[in-house]
Design an enzyme around this catalytic site. Structure first.
Site, PDB file in Angstrom:
ATOM      1  N   ASP A   1     142.966  73.918  69.554  1.00  0.00           N
ATOM      2  CA  ASP A   1     143.077  74.946  70.584  1.00  0.00           C
ATOM      3  C   ASP A   1     142.001  76.023  70.472  1.00  0.00           C
ATOM      4  OD1 ASP A   1     145.360  73.592  71.490  1.00  0.00           O
ATOM      5  OD2 ASP A   1     146.637  74.683  70.077  1.00  0.00           O
TER       6      ASP A   1
ATOM      7  N   GLY B   1     145.811  69.131  74.272  1.00  0.00           N
ATOM      8  CA  GLY B   1     146.003  69.860  75.523  1.00  0.00           C
ATOM      9  C   GLY B   1     144.779  70.727  75.719  1.00  0.00           C
ATOM     10  N   HIS B   2     143.933  70.359  76.678  1.00  0.00           N
ATOM     11  CA  HIS B   2     142.708  71.112  76.917  1.00  0.00           C
ATOM     12  C   HIS B   2     142.795  71.771  78.283  1.00  0.00           C
ATOM     13  CE1 HIS B   2     140.416  68.164  74.042  1.00  0.00           C
ATOM     14  NE2 HIS B   2     141.435  68.754  73.470  1.00  0.00           N
TER      15      HIS B   2
ATOM     16  N   LYS C   1     137.937  73.903  73.114  1.00  0.00           N
ATOM     17  CA  LYS C   1     137.008  72.763  73.232  1.00  0.00           C
ATOM     18  C   LYS C   1     136.849  72.347  74.694  1.00  0.00           C
ATOM     19  CE  LYS C   1     139.704  70.438  70.442  1.00  0.00           C
ATOM     20  NZ  LYS C   1     140.608  71.489  69.976  1.00  0.00           N
TER      21      LYS C   1
ATOM     22  N   GLN D   1     141.960  67.735  68.903  1.00  0.00           N
ATOM     23  CA  GLN D   1     142.438  68.254  67.625  1.00  0.00           C
ATOM     24  C   GLN D   1     141.279  68.959  66.887  1.00  0.00           C
ATOM     25  OE1 GLN D   1     143.561  64.706  68.359  1.00  0.00           O
ATOM     26  NE2 GLN D   1     144.991  65.947  69.489  1.00  0.00           N
TER      27      GLN D   1
HETATM   28  P1  GDP Z   1     141.369  73.174  73.292  1.00  0.00           P
HETATM   29  O1  GDP Z   1     142.587  72.381  72.953  1.00  0.00           O
HETATM   30  O2  GDP Z   1     140.458  73.379  72.122  1.00  0.00           O
HETATM   31  O3  GDP Z   1     140.625  72.652  74.488  1.00  0.00           O
HETATM   32  O4  GDP Z   1     141.887  74.630  73.681  1.00  0.00           O
HETATM   33  P2  GDP Z   1     143.129  74.964  74.662  1.00  0.00           P
HETATM   34  O5  GDP Z   1     142.715  74.658  76.044  1.00  0.00           O
HETATM   35  O6  GDP Z   1     144.393  74.361  74.147  1.00  0.00           O
HETATM   36  O7  GDP Z   1     143.278  76.527  74.427  1.00  0.00           O
HETATM   37  C1  GDP Z   1     142.214  77.400  74.688  1.00  0.00           C
HETATM   38  C2  GDP Z   1     142.627  78.366  75.809  1.00  0.00           C
HETATM   39  O8  GDP Z   1     141.687  79.417  75.848  1.00  0.00           O
HETATM   40  C3  GDP Z   1     142.608  77.765  77.195  1.00  0.00           C
HETATM   41  O9  GDP Z   1     143.649  78.362  77.946  1.00  0.00           O
HETATM   42  C4  GDP Z   1     141.235  78.180  77.758  1.00  0.00           C
HETATM   43  O10 GDP Z   1     141.228  78.296  79.172  1.00  0.00           O
HETATM   44  C5  GDP Z   1     141.063  79.518  77.125  1.00  0.00           C
HETATM   45  N1  GDP Z   1     139.693  79.949  76.819  1.00  0.00           N
HETATM   46  C6  GDP Z   1     138.635  79.207  76.408  1.00  0.00           C
HETATM   47  N2  GDP Z   1     137.596  80.012  76.106  1.00  0.00           N
HETATM   48  C7  GDP Z   1     138.004  81.282  76.334  1.00  0.00           C
HETATM   49  C8  GDP Z   1     137.398  82.564  76.167  1.00  0.00           C
HETATM   50  O11 GDP Z   1     136.262  82.709  75.732  1.00  0.00           O
HETATM   51  N3  GDP Z   1     138.169  83.664  76.457  1.00  0.00           N
HETATM   52  C9  GDP Z   1     139.454  83.551  76.919  1.00  0.00           C
HETATM   53  N4  GDP Z   1     140.123  84.657  77.189  1.00  0.00           N
HETATM   54  N5  GDP Z   1     140.046  82.356  77.083  1.00  0.00           N
HETATM   55  C10 GDP Z   1     139.341  81.246  76.777  1.00  0.00           C
HETATM   56  P1  IMO Z   2     143.948  70.108  70.863  1.00  0.00           P
HETATM   57  O1  IMO Z   2     143.039  68.951  71.197  1.00  0.00           O
HETATM   58  C1  IMO Z   2     146.711  72.006  68.109  1.00  0.00           C
HETATM   59  C2  IMO Z   2     149.142  69.371  65.582  1.00  0.00           C
HETATM   60  C3  IMO Z   2     150.630  69.391  65.847  1.00  0.00           C
HETATM   61  C4  IMO Z   2     151.167  69.110  64.457  1.00  0.00           C
HETATM   62  C5  IMO Z   2     150.141  68.112  63.914  1.00  0.00           C
HETATM   63  C6  IMO Z   2     150.546  66.650  64.036  1.00  0.00           C
HETATM   64  O2  IMO Z   2     144.612  70.708  72.054  1.00  0.00           O
HETATM   65  O3  IMO Z   2     143.237  71.102  70.002  1.00  0.00           O
HETATM   66  P2  IMO Z   2     150.767  64.974  66.091  1.00  0.00           P
HETATM   67  O4  IMO Z   2     151.591  65.039  67.335  1.00  0.00           O
HETATM   68  O5  IMO Z   2     149.286  64.866  66.317  1.00  0.00           O
HETATM   69  O6  IMO Z   2     151.263  63.942  65.115  1.00  0.00           O
HETATM   70  O7  IMO Z   2     151.024  66.393  65.338  1.00  0.00           O
HETATM   71  O8  IMO Z   2     148.940  68.321  64.644  1.00  0.00           O
HETATM   72  N1  IMO Z   2     148.287  69.087  66.757  1.00  0.00           N
HETATM   73  C7  IMO Z   2     147.597  70.015  67.420  1.00  0.00           C
HETATM   74  N2  IMO Z   2     147.545  71.354  67.270  1.00  0.00           N
HETATM   75  N3  IMO Z   2     145.956  71.408  69.034  1.00  0.00           N
HETATM   76  C8  IMO Z   2     145.978  70.072  69.188  1.00  0.00           C
HETATM   77  O9  IMO Z   2     145.136  69.419  70.031  1.00  0.00           O
HETATM   78  C9  IMO Z   2     146.851  69.310  68.383  1.00  0.00           C
HETATM   79  N4  IMO Z   2     147.137  67.997  68.283  1.00  0.00           N
HETATM   80  C10 IMO Z   2     148.011  67.868  67.273  1.00  0.00           C
HETATM   81  O10 IMO Z   2     151.055  70.632  66.329  1.00  0.00           O
HETATM   82  O11 IMO Z   2     151.105  70.260  63.657  1.00  0.00           O
HETATM   83 MG    MG Z   3     144.660  72.527  73.025  1.00  0.00          MG
END
Ligand code: GDP
Ligand code: IMO
Ligand code: MG
Length: 429
Positions: free
Chosen positions: A13, A40-41, A16, A223
Site C-alpha cells: 500500500d 488492492g491498487h 504502487k 505486495q
Molecule cells: P498500492 O497497493 O501500493 O497500489 O497502494 P494503495 O492503492 O493500496 O494505497 C495507496 C493510496 O494512496 C491510494 O488510495 C492512492 O490513491 C493514494 N496515493 C498514492 N499516492 C499518493 C500521494 O502522494 N498522496 C496522497 N494523498 N495519496 C496518494
Molecule cells: P498491495 O499490492 C498490504 C498482507 C495481508 C497479510 C499478509 C498475507 O495492495 O500492496 P495473503 O492474503 O497475501 O496471504 O496475506 O500479507 N498483504 C498485503 N498488505 N498490501 C497488499 O497488497 C497485501 N497483500 C497481502 O494483509 O498480512
Molecule cells: Mg494496496
C-alpha cells in the site's frame, strides 16, 4: 533496454498503483508478475478512483497491452467481476492477456485460508482470506491447477476431482468445516473458462518478444519487500516473491532485461495484518496518520497500522531489489506535523544492527534509532516542481535518499496523475 519496474519497499500500500499509472503513460505494455487479488491498487484518473486487484494498472489507458503473468494466482470469478466493473465505468479490457501458466484459485483455497487462519488463533497472519497461500502451496506441491488446465475440460475434470477429494478430507477431518461440492465448482469454472479463453495466451513468449521489439515494458509489483515469502518477516508474509527477482521468475523474462527499478516508499509506514512493525506508533500520532491518510485497506477495509518511516526496512529493500530510483509517495499526508521522526537503523544490545534480523524474537528486541526532522506545515499538494517544495520537505526526502543510497526519481504529493514531481526520467535509460 526500455523496461522499468515498480516495487513496494515496505509492507504494501505504498502507492504502487499511482506510480505505475503515472509511468504507464510512457509504456506500451504493463505486466503483473506475482500475487493475486490480495492486492488492492487505487488509481485516481480525473478525480475518479479505480480499485484494481488483479488487473494491471495500465488497463486504465485505452492503448496499452496489459499482462497478468505466470507467477500470479487467478481467481476467475474475481478477475471477471473486475473486468465487468471496469467496463461499466467506460473502460475496456480488450488488450488483456492472461498467462496460460498462471495458477487458478478454487473455492477450497478460500475455505482452507479461512480455516487455517481460524485454527492459528493468536498466531494468525491476518491474511486477506482470498485463498492466496493455499493456492501457492498447491503450486509448490505440484498439485495446482493452471489456467491451461482450466482451458482443457478433460484435464480440468481430472485435476479437480483429485483436489476436491483431498481437500474435502482436510476441510472435514482436520478443520471440521463444510466440504466443497465438485459438481458445483465444475459447472461454475467451465463457464468462467469460456469467458476467460479470449485472454489466455503464452505471456512469457509475448513479453520477451515485446522487449526485443523495443516496446516499453513496465512491470507492476504487488505486495512488497517485507511481505516476500523468503525475505520478509516470515511467517507474517504473503506466499509469493514481490521483489525484483520475483518479477523475472514470475513474468518469465531473464534478469538482464529488467532495468530502471523503482522502489516506492510511502513517506511514513503502514502495515495491514499481523507481524513485526518496529516503528509502529500506538499513540495519537499513529491515529493522526491513519485519519489524515485514510489508512484503511482497499480490499478488506481493515484499519492499517501506522508508524514512522523505517529506513532499516527501505535500505534492506534497496539491496534486495537493486533499486535504481526511489518514488516517495504521500508526502502531503505529513503536511500538518510540526516535526517528523525517521528511523535510520536499529540497535541490539547497544550495537548497530547490520542487515535485517531473521529471528522475530531478535527483531522484537531491536530498538529503532530515530532522527527528528522539522515539519513544513504547508499544503504541498499543489506543488509540481521539486524546487518549489518547502526546504524542510526537500530535506526530508533527501535524507531518505542519503540513508538508503538510492537516488530520488519521483515525489508524489497527491493521488492524482498531475500531483507528481519528477526528478529523473525513470523510464529513460
Ligand atoms: P498500492 O497497493 O501500493 O497500489 O497502494 P494503495 O492503492 O493500496 O494505497 C495507496 C493510496 O494512496 C491510494 O488510495 C492512492 O490513491 C493514494 N496515493 C498514492 N499516492 C499518493 C500521494 O502522494 N498522496 C496522497 N494523498 N495519496 C496518494
Ligand atoms: P498491495 O499490492 C498490504 C498482507 C495481508 C497479510 C499478509 C498475507 O495492495 O500492496 P495473503 O492474503 O497475501 O496471504 O496475506 O500479507 N498483504 C498485503 N498488505 N498490501 C497488499 O497488497 C497485501 N497483500 C497481502 O494483509 O498480512
Ligand atoms: Mg494496496
Amino acid at each position: 533496454m526500455a523496461t522499468s519496474m515498480v516495487i513496494g519497499t515496505q509492507w504494501g500500500d505504498e502507492g504502487k498503483g499511482k506510480i505505475v499509472d503515472y509511468l504507464a503513460e510512457q509504456a506500451d505494455v504493463v505486466v503483473r508478475s506475482q500475487g493475486g487479488n490480495n492486492a488492492g491498487h487505487t488509481v485516481v484518473v480525473d478525480d475518479v478512483a479505480f480499485a484494481l486487484r488483479l488487473l494491471p494498472s495500465g488497463i486504465l489507458y485505452d492503448n496499452k497491452i496489459n499482462v497478468v503473468g505466470t507467477g500470479t494466482v487467478i481467481d476467475p470469478k474475481v478477475i471477471l467481476a473486475e473486468i465487468e466493473n471496469l467496463e461499466s465505468q467506460g473502460k475496456s479490457a480488450k488488450t488483456l492477456q492472461i498467462s496460460n501458466r498462471a495458477h487458478v484459485i478454487l473455492p477450497y483455497h478460500n475455505r482452507l485460508d479461512e480455516a487455517e487462519e481460524a485454527s492459528k488463533g493468536a498466531l494468525s497472519i491476518g491474511t486477506t482470506k482470498n485463498g492466496i497461500g493455499p493456492c501457492y502451496a498447491d503450486k509448490v506441491n505440484r498439485i495446482g491447477i493452471r489456467i491451461c488446465d482450466l482451458m482443457n475440460e478433460e484435464v480440468f475434470k481430472e485435476k479437480l476431482a483429485y483436489n476436491v477429494k483431498i481437500k474435502n478430507k482436510i476441510l472435514r477431518d482436520v478443520y471440521g468445516v463444510e466440504p466443497v461440492d465438485y459438481y458445483e465448482i465444475l459447472k461454475d469454472y467451465l463457464e468462467y473458462a469460456d469467458r476467460l479463453r479470449q485472454y489466455v495466451t503464452d505471456t512469457n513468449y509475448n513479453v520477451v518478444s515485446y522487449i526485443k521489439d523495443g516496446k516499453k515494458v513496465l512491470f507492476e509489483g504487488a505486495q512488497a519487500t517485507m511481505l516476500d515469502l523468503d525475505h520478509g518477516t516470515y511467517p507474517f508474509v504473503t506466499s509469493s516473491h514481490p521483489i525484483s527477482g520475483g518479477a523475472s521468475v514470475g513474468a518469465g523474462v531473464g534478469p538482464n532485461y529488467l532495468k530502471n527499478i523503482v522502489g516506492v516508499v510511502k513517506a511514513y509506514a503502514t502495515r495491514v495484518g499481523a507481524g513485526p512493525f518496529p516503528s509502529e506508533l500506538l499513540d495519537e500520532t499513529g491515529d493522526f496518520l491513519r485519519e489524515a491518510g485514510h489508512e484503511f485497506g482497499t480490499v478488506t477495509g481493515r484499519p492499517r497500522r501506522c508508524g514512522w518511516l523505517d529506513l532499516a526496512v527501505v535500505r534492506y529493500a534497496a539491496d534486495l531489489n537493486s533499486l535504481d530510483y526511489l518514488a516517495i509517495t504521500r508526502l502531503d499526508i505529513l503536511d500538518k506535523l510540526p516535526e517528523i521522526k525517521i528511523c535510520v537503523g536499529y540497535t541490539l544490545n547497544g550495537e548497530p544492527v547490520k542487515g535485517f534480523p531473521a529471528d522475530l524474537q531478535v527483531l522484537e528486541q531491536c530498538k529503532p534509532v530515530y532522527e527528528t526532522l522539522p515539519g513544513w506545515q504547508t499544503d504541498i499538494s499543489g506543488i509540481r516542481h521539486y524546487e518549489d517544495l518547502p526546504e524542510a520537505a526537500r530535506r526530508y526526502v533527501e535524507r531518505i535518499s542519503e540513508v538508503t543510497g538510492v537516488r530520488l526519481g519521483i515525489v508524489s504529493v497527491g493521488p492524482n496523475r498531475k500531483q507528481t514531481i519528477v526528478l529523473q526520467d525513470v523510464f529513460g535509460a
